[in-house]
Design a protein around this motif. Structure first.
Motif, PDB file in Angstrom:
ATOM      1  N   GLN A  74     -23.461   2.767 -14.705  1.00 52.84           N
ATOM      2  CA  GLN A  74     -24.816   2.238 -14.546  1.00 52.84           C
ATOM      3  C   GLN A  74     -25.863   3.362 -14.665  1.00 52.84           C
ATOM      4  O   GLN A  74     -26.931   3.160 -15.205  1.00 52.84           O
ATOM      5  N   TYR A 130     -22.115  -1.171   1.393  1.00 55.39           N
ATOM      6  CA  TYR A 130     -21.451  -1.882   0.292  1.00 55.39           C
ATOM      7  C   TYR A 130     -20.205  -2.627   0.746  1.00 55.39           C
ATOM      8  O   TYR A 130     -19.601  -3.360  -0.032  1.00 55.39           O
ATOM      9  N   LYS A 169     -30.057   1.443  -6.314  1.00 55.03           N
ATOM     10  CA  LYS A 169     -30.468   0.533  -7.388  1.00 55.03           C
ATOM     11  C   LYS A 169     -29.243   0.095  -8.184  1.00 55.03           C
ATOM     12  O   LYS A 169     -29.077  -1.078  -8.506  1.00 55.03           O
ATOM     13  N   LEU A 220     -27.311  -2.493  -6.292  1.00 51.64           N
ATOM     14  CA  LEU A 220     -28.009  -3.780  -6.366  1.00 51.64           C
ATOM     15  C   LEU A 220     -27.769  -4.431  -7.726  1.00 51.64           C
ATOM     16  O   LEU A 220     -27.467  -5.625  -7.813  1.00 51.64           O
ATOM     17  N   ASP A 221     -27.877  -3.631  -8.774  1.00 51.18           N
ATOM     18  CA  ASP A 221     -27.664  -4.152 -10.125  1.00 51.18           C
ATOM     19  C   ASP A 221     -26.238  -4.677 -10.285  1.00 51.18           C
ATOM     20  O   ASP A 221     -26.020  -5.723 -10.879  1.00 51.18           O
ATOM     21  N   LYS A 250     -24.397  -5.848  -7.972  1.00 57.53           N
ATOM     22  CA  LYS A 250     -24.272  -7.096  -7.212  1.00 57.53           C
ATOM     23  C   LYS A 250     -24.883  -8.240  -8.006  1.00 57.53           C
ATOM     24  O   LYS A 250     -24.364  -9.348  -8.022  1.00 57.53           O
ATOM     25  N   LYS A 251     -25.981  -7.942  -8.677  1.00 58.58           N
ATOM     26  CA  LYS A 251     -26.664  -8.981  -9.466  1.00 58.58           C
ATOM     27  C   LYS A 251     -25.867  -9.361 -10.704  1.00 58.58           C
ATOM     28  O   LYS A 251     -25.812 -10.533 -11.059  1.00 58.58           O
ATOM     29  N   ASN A 252     -25.263  -8.386 -11.367  1.00 62.52           N
ATOM     30  CA  ASN A 252     -24.613  -8.718 -12.646  1.00 62.52           C
ATOM     31  C   ASN A 252     -23.144  -9.139 -12.504  1.00 62.52           C
ATOM     32  O   ASN A 252     -22.462  -9.340 -13.498  1.00 62.52           O
ATOM     33  N   GLY A 253     -22.686  -9.280 -11.261  1.00 70.46           N
ATOM     34  CA  GLY A 253     -21.339  -9.821 -11.049  1.00 70.46           C
ATOM     35  C   GLY A 253     -20.230  -8.778 -11.047  1.00 70.46           C
ATOM     36  O   GLY A 253     -19.080  -9.081 -10.734  1.00 70.46           O
ATOM     37  N   GLU A 254     -20.568  -7.533 -11.384  1.00 75.55           N
ATOM     38  CA  GLU A 254     -19.556  -6.479 -11.466  1.00 75.55           C
ATOM     39  C   GLU A 254     -18.978  -6.164 -10.073  1.00 75.55           C
ATOM     40  O   GLU A 254     -17.779  -5.964  -9.912  1.00 75.55           O
ATOM     41  N   TYR A 255     -19.860  -6.124  -9.069  1.00 77.29           N
ATOM     42  CA  TYR A 255     -19.410  -5.870  -7.693  1.00 77.29           C
ATOM     43  C   TYR A 255     -18.396  -6.939  -7.273  1.00 77.29           C
ATOM     44  O   TYR A 255     -17.350  -6.629  -6.714  1.00 77.29           O
ATOM     45  N   ASP A 256     -18.720  -8.199  -7.553  1.00 79.66           N
ATOM     46  CA  ASP A 256     -17.824  -9.300  -7.179  1.00 79.66           C
ATOM     47  C   ASP A 256     -16.462  -9.167  -7.850  1.00 79.66           C
ATOM     48  O   ASP A 256     -15.434  -9.445  -7.234  1.00 79.66           O
TER      49      ASP A 256
END
Ligand code: GLN
Length: 259
Positions: free
Chosen positions: A72, A119, A235, A238-239, A241-247
């Motif tokens: 990222q 996290y 940041k 957060l990104d 988490k938003k783009n589904g990569e964390y999940d």
């Protein structure tokens, strides 16, 4: 001719000023940041960081997460193995840029280093030998032997148990081995690590978790105090988490059910 020169000089100066102080502070910071992200970890903390037997590669939730963060930030992630209690000194001396080590966010650590937004939510538990019927919770540990990893919140918690004989080890492999060998009565360690050890790490043959989860703790990535990277790491988190990569990473290590 003079006029043209003057105009040209003025133009060059204007461009330099814009480049120097204006135009998106974020961009400027990214350009200044090191291209290599030097990561420190202590890899006996599965499923967050570990090395498969015979492999030097760093595996685990934190390792996937920090690699995704590196991507990222457009940085090359280089991971180093060190003692858990060496991580904060290594940050402060500038030997590493971040520590990704299942490090719980605590007020003391926040004084010593920057810590990212949380996290992962964890907590401590007590682990005893399977055949131990006497210890049912932390309240039964007074005067008992407890093994912990040096410099951890588990070690801090154990130090508060009245009259406990606390044994500090460098790695969690040694912490659990001491319990297996009955050199201590209990271990205090992070719940997800205890659960993973019982499920897949050979722990179920001799160990069990007793009592409730002790105080809840959240893991954060740590950086040198006032590091310009802290904001960028937050940041990136957060990104992701938003783009589904964390999940995706979460599900890989903990399954969908627990979420
Ligand atoms: N979460 C605990 C702490 O921060 C343990 C971390 C670890 O052993 N890697 O102290």
């Amino acid at each position: 001719m003079k006029k043209v020169l003057f105009l040209l000089t003025a133009l060059v100066m204007a461009v330099m000023m814009v480049a120097g102080c204006g135009g998106g502070g974020g961009e400027k910071k990214a350009a200044e940041a090191p291209k290599v992200l030097r990561v420190g970890t202590e890899p006996t903390f599965a499923p967050f960081e570990f090395q498969k037997e015979g492999s030097k590669e760093f595996d685990g939730f934190d390792m996937d997460l920090i690699r995704a963060i590196g991507k990222q930030l457009n940085m090359k992630v280089e991971i180093q193995n060190m003692g858990f209690d060496a991580l904060i000194p290594a940050l402060n001396s500038g030997n590493i840029d971040v520590a990704a080590a299942g490090m719980s966010i605590t007020p003391d650590r926040q004084k010593a280093v920057d810590m990212s937004d949380p996290y992962y939510v964890a907590g401590l538990v007590v682990v005893v030998n399977k055949d131990n019927e006497a210890i049912k919770s932390i309240n039964d540990l007074n005067g008992k032997g407890i093994s912990v990893q040096i410099g951890t919140t588990g070690a801090e918690r154990a130090a508060k148990v009245p009259d406990a004989k606390v044994k500090n080890f460098n790695t969690n492999a040694e912490v659990f081995l001491e319990l297996k060998n009955k050199g201590v009565d209990a271990v205090i360690i992070d719940k997800p690590v205890a659960e993973y050890f019982l499920a897949t790490g050979g722990g179920k043959d001799f160990a069990k978790i007793v009592g409730d989860t002790l105080e809840a703790e959240s893991f954060g990535i740590s950086l040198k105090k006032n590091s310009p990277l802290t904001k960028e790491i937050n940041k990136a988190l957060l990104d992701l988490k938003k783009n589904g990569e964390y999940d995706k990473i979460y599900t890989k290590w903990f399954g969908a059910a627990k979420k």
